[in-house]
Design an enzyme around this catalytic site. Structure first.
Site, PDB file in Angstrom:
ATOM      1  N   GLY A  14       0.835  -1.207   0.000  1.00  0.00           N
ATOM      2  CA  GLY A  14       0.000   0.000   0.000  1.00  0.00           C
ATOM      3  C   GLY A  14       0.863   1.248   0.000  1.00  0.00           C
ATOM      4  O   GLY A  14       0.653   2.175  -0.787  1.00  0.00           O
ATOM      5  N   ASP A  15       1.855   1.278   0.877  1.00  0.00           N
ATOM      6  CA  ASP A  15       2.785   2.405   0.924  1.00  0.00           C
ATOM      7  C   ASP A  15       3.551   2.540  -0.390  1.00  0.00           C
ATOM      8  O   ASP A  15       3.698   3.628  -0.943  1.00  0.00           O
ATOM      9  CB  ASP A  15       3.830   2.184   2.036  1.00  0.00           C
ATOM     10  CG  ASP A  15       3.278   2.503   3.417  1.00  0.00           C
ATOM     11  OD1 ASP A  15       2.433   3.410   3.526  1.00  0.00           O
ATOM     12  OD2 ASP A  15       3.692   1.839   4.381  1.00  0.00           O
ATOM     13  N   ILE A  16       4.072   1.421  -0.853  1.00  0.00           N
ATOM     14  CA  ILE A  16       4.945   1.449  -2.029  1.00  0.00           C
ATOM     15  C   ILE A  16       4.184   1.890  -3.281  1.00  0.00           C
ATOM     16  O   ILE A  16       4.653   2.764  -4.020  1.00  0.00           O
ATOM     17  CB  ILE A  16       5.570   0.050  -2.275  1.00  0.00           C
ATOM     18  CG1 ILE A  16       6.361  -0.412  -1.052  1.00  0.00           C
ATOM     19  CG2 ILE A  16       6.395   0.015  -3.548  1.00  0.00           C
ATOM     20  CD1 ILE A  16       7.667   0.257  -0.831  1.00  0.00           C
TER      21      ILE A  16
END
Lengths: 401, 401
Positions: free
Chosen positions: A171-173
């Site tokens: 999700g962050d990436i």
């Protein structure tokens, strides 16, 4: 490829207010591509991940790599003098990035509506957990929440384990990747039209955007995608299997692959038109029986031999790698340069995963690890605001920077 | 965020798209969402892109193809035919970007490699996507998503400690390679603005997957230990992962010590804050056998919705674990414009997952479903190359288009 030392974004200036992973990951890629990224932190400790492990000699390796190439400066955005300096920097940069909770920039008096008056060409990009709008905009977000709500967990893994998380923080990436895209598209618009752009995206939306084909299938059939473990809903054999010694992945996608797989690999030409296996969906439906044939052939072979044989007939196949395997394979270290080393004054040589984009003309910038808190104060405030080292020292003493 | 009237931030960019299947078309689909003119070139002789027959097929037409290739202008052109080649070079003169995903070397052998194209248009950006990249020991191997997930290391990190390496449900390698290709093209467009020169760029599926695990790789490079699979939990934070409430699973993200204190207060167990077994992430991980049952006993009294409301109210990231049905029913996703409906002449109305980046000045363009094979031959060849009806008819009969 990395030695040309400029990158396609040479000349682009970014004022980066993001912290933790998603934003800094995105701006690290922009810096790899040659943008000058000024990382602005609060003087009181700075980015939270400076205190996150893994540590070497007391320095966070995580922070050093995900903030590579960035010029770290400090500024207390609640100090009125600092705000004036901030506006002066905004005049001179192309992009501002931030990942505060929605509404924070406005509360600080430095929202897009204020900044665009100072610099009409500015691209202002925000990341948040759920987005600036919608019923959950005010909720705190983390990667783990975006994986859950973005739907990807519901059909990852094996049914007996329940919904399963992807190992890394995708999700962050992916939100960081989308930040790059939004910033670059905004820059294009600013260059061609003379007016800037406000860009925003969320972790949850970025995860959902990965499910494309499965969502279309669901939208049409109203049947939810199944947890297929290491299999696939459209093709078979397509997934991971265990050979004599370890796991490998194989992809039988086209009719030609299937023909070659039966005749040249399994050496069972009669299977090609067997009604249980004739079409890809027949094989998906009879996957258990299909897998028995695959395993009967490969279970006695070393996985490396399976990979050789299958690739030799043009069918995609590879070992399932862990990091020790990746590090030992020159494909990653020498040829593709996906693993690189950079030197940190305190930590020594540190390894990190490189940006995956390859530009033949402009290359990527040779990396430098992130600076200490405020390391570039003198350089940046000198270059952009014309402040003397004495003035910078005074501002530091006042708590402005 | 009205998509209706907008032309998108990439208005004016022309892309000649030779890519097929998923990774490349996904990239150019997003470029089209952002307003680029994408001319999708397919082979007239073999039915075009083979994802034209990919499931789900509705009324004889692939909905997946229709979505992946939304807003593109589909034309046919035989690149092996000398006249077809000449027409292609004419189109290159009028374009900004060429995208392709043939096996490395194919474009060169066709006489249409980057060097050939740069001769007729020095500003051209030539973007390639392949399984392993155009150089390195595996460049000639066939690649598929399943291979990139196996070799890129993500499977080794996904799944449960006692289970096998596990694939991510969606085709993560294809999608992220497509995203990277879009980032690369946008960065190269920026470079054309500053230097006046185009360039060749490339991305590989394997590299793209590996680029998603930067943090886990750091842990490995420092400790020399291959990180274990953690199922639905995380290597450095605790409690951070999937837990069970009365009616299903939810995600809990305790990242900071403040989060843990807030959690203890919500559970009405303030004594846990000072408990030496739970003082930090490392201690809590060591004593998760004690901590998780306490959390589960508390959550068992509530529904997932109630748990999420209580925890978010105090600032702890939390959500249900959604499947695609939950997503399609939650107003968040419609308010965020993440789920859109498109009209297709054969398929009718159907919904799909939108691109997740939001531009406030130049929102994404309203999508058009992909056309039939060669549907835009007349408009593209007439408008861009000035060919007349008679010439088009001739080219069609000769199999050139």
């Amino acid at each position: 490829m990395q030695n040309k030392n400029c990158g396609p974004l040479a000349g682009v200036k970014i004022l980066d207010l993001t912290c933790v992973l998603s934003g800094p990951f995105g701006t690290s890629w922009l810096s790899d591509m040659g943008a000058e990224v000024i990382k602005l932190e609060n003087p009181n400790g700075g980015d939270y991940t400076r205190k996150s492990g893994p540590f070497i000699n007391g320095y966070s390796n995580y922070f050093a790599t995900v903030n590579r190439n960035k010029k770290t400066i400090t500024m207390n955005l609640k100090d009125p003098k600092a705000k004036e300096m901030f506006f002066e920097l905004v005049k001179q940069v192309d992009v501002v990035t931030e990942n505060f909770k929605p509404g924070t920039m406005e509360k600080l008096g430095i929202g897009y509506d204020v900044l665009k008056k100072i610099n009409p060409k500015l691209v202002f990009a925000s990341i948040s957990g759920y987005g600036q709008t919608g019923p959950y905009a005010h909720r705190p977000g983390y990667d783990v929440v975006s994986q859950a709500m973005g739907g990807i967990m519901s059909y990852t893994g094996f049914p007996e384990n329940g919904p399963s998380k992807c190992g890394p923080s995708i999700g962050d990436i992916t939100a960081g990747m989308n930040l790059c895209m939004g910033v670059l598209a905004g820059l294009y618009k600013a260059k061609t039209t003379g007016t800037g752009e406000r860009v925003e995206l969320s972790l949850v939306d970025s995860v959902l955007a990965l499910t494309t084909q499965d969502y279309i299938d669901y939208g049409h059939t109203k049947i939810l995608p199944q947890q297929l473990g290491n299999g696939y809903s459209l093709w078979c054999p397509y997934g991971s299997y265990k050979a004599k010694d370890r796991y490998y992945s194989i992809g039988v996608g086209t009719d030609k692959h299937w023909h070659d797989f039966c005749t040249l690999i399994l050496k069972k030409p009669e299977l090609e038109h067997d009604p249980r296996f004739a079409g890809p969906l027949d094989r998906v439906h009879n996957r258990k029986e299909m897998d028995e044939y695959v395993n009967a052939w490969a279970q006695q072979l070393p996985a490396a031999e399976v990979v050789e044989q299958v690739n030799a007939v043009g069918i995609p196949c590879a070992l399932v790698y862990d990091f020790a395997d990746i590090e030992a394979d020159e494909n990653f270290t020498v040829h593709r340069q996906m693993i690189k080393t950079m030197h940190h004054p305190e930590m020594g040589d540190i390894l990190y995963i490189n940006n995956p984009l390859r530009f033949t003309e402009s290359g990527l910038k040779e990396p430098e690890p992130a600076g200490t808190l405020g390391q570039y104060n003198e350089e940046i405030y000198g270059k952009y605001l014309g402040l003397t080292p004495q003035e910078v020292a005074q501002l530091k003493e006042n708590g402005t920077i | 965020m009205e998509q209706n009237q907008s032309k998108g931030p990439l208005q004016g960019v022309t892309v000649l798209d030779l890519t097929r299947v998923v990774a490349g078309p996904f990239c150019t689909g997003w470029l089209a969402d952002m307003g680029a003119t994408v001319i999708k070139i397919e082979n007239p002789g073999d039915g075009g892109d083979h994802s034209r027959v990919s499931e789900p097929v509705v009324n004889g037409v692939s909905a997946w193809y229709a979505v992946l290739n939304r807003s593109k202008q589909t034309v046919t052109l035989n690149l092996k035919d000398p006249e077809g080649k000449a027409l292609f070079l004419e189109l290159v003169k009028k374009a900004d970007v060429v995208t392709e995903n043939f096996r490395p070397g194919v474009m060169d052998r066709l006489g249409l490699g980057y060097e050939d194209l740069a001769k007729v248009n020095p500003k051209i950006i030539f973007a390639s996507v392949s399984g392993y990249g155009s150089y390195g020991p595996y460049s000639q191997r066939p690649g598929y998503d399943v291979i990139s997930q196996g070799m890129g290391g993500i499977m080794s990190l996904t799944g449960f400690e006692d289970g096998p390496p596990t694939k991510v449900g969606t085709t993560l390698g294809d999608i992220t390679a497509g995203m990277n290709m879009a980032i690369g093209i946008l960065a190269a467009l920026q470079c054309v603005h500053t230097t006046g020169k185009g360039q060749k760029l490339e991305v590989a599926l394997v590299d793209s997957v590996f680029a998603m695990v930067p943090f886990e790789f750091l842990l490995y490079s420092i400790t020399g230990k291959v990180p274990p699979r953690r199922g639905n939990h995380y290597n450095i934070w605790c409690p951070y992962g999937t837990f069970k409430a009365a009616d299903g699973y939810y995600q809990l993200g305790v990242g900071t010590e403040k989060h843990f204190q807030l959690l203890c207060n919500v559970m009405e167990k303030p004594e846990l804050i000072e408990d030496p077994r739970f003082t930090d992430h490392i201690a809590r991980m060591a004593n998760k056998g004690v901590l998780y049952p306490i959390i589960d006993a508390w959550a068992a009294q509530y529904t997932v919705k109630q748990v999420a409301e209580q925890l978010n109210a105090v600032g702890i990231p939390c959500s249900g674990v959604y499947d695609l049905k939950d997503i399609s029913e939650d107003p968040h996703f419609t308010q965020r414009d993440m789920i859109k409906t498109m009209e297709h002449p054969q398929i009718g109305n159907f919904s799909y997952v939108n691109m997740p980046v939001r531009f406030f000045g130049t929102p994404l363009v309203e999508p058009r479903a992909a056309g039939d094979l060669g549907a835009y031959n007349e408009s593209v060849y007439t408008q861009l190359l000035g060919l007349d009806e008679e010439k088009l008819k001739q080219l069609h009969e000769k199999g050139v288009i």
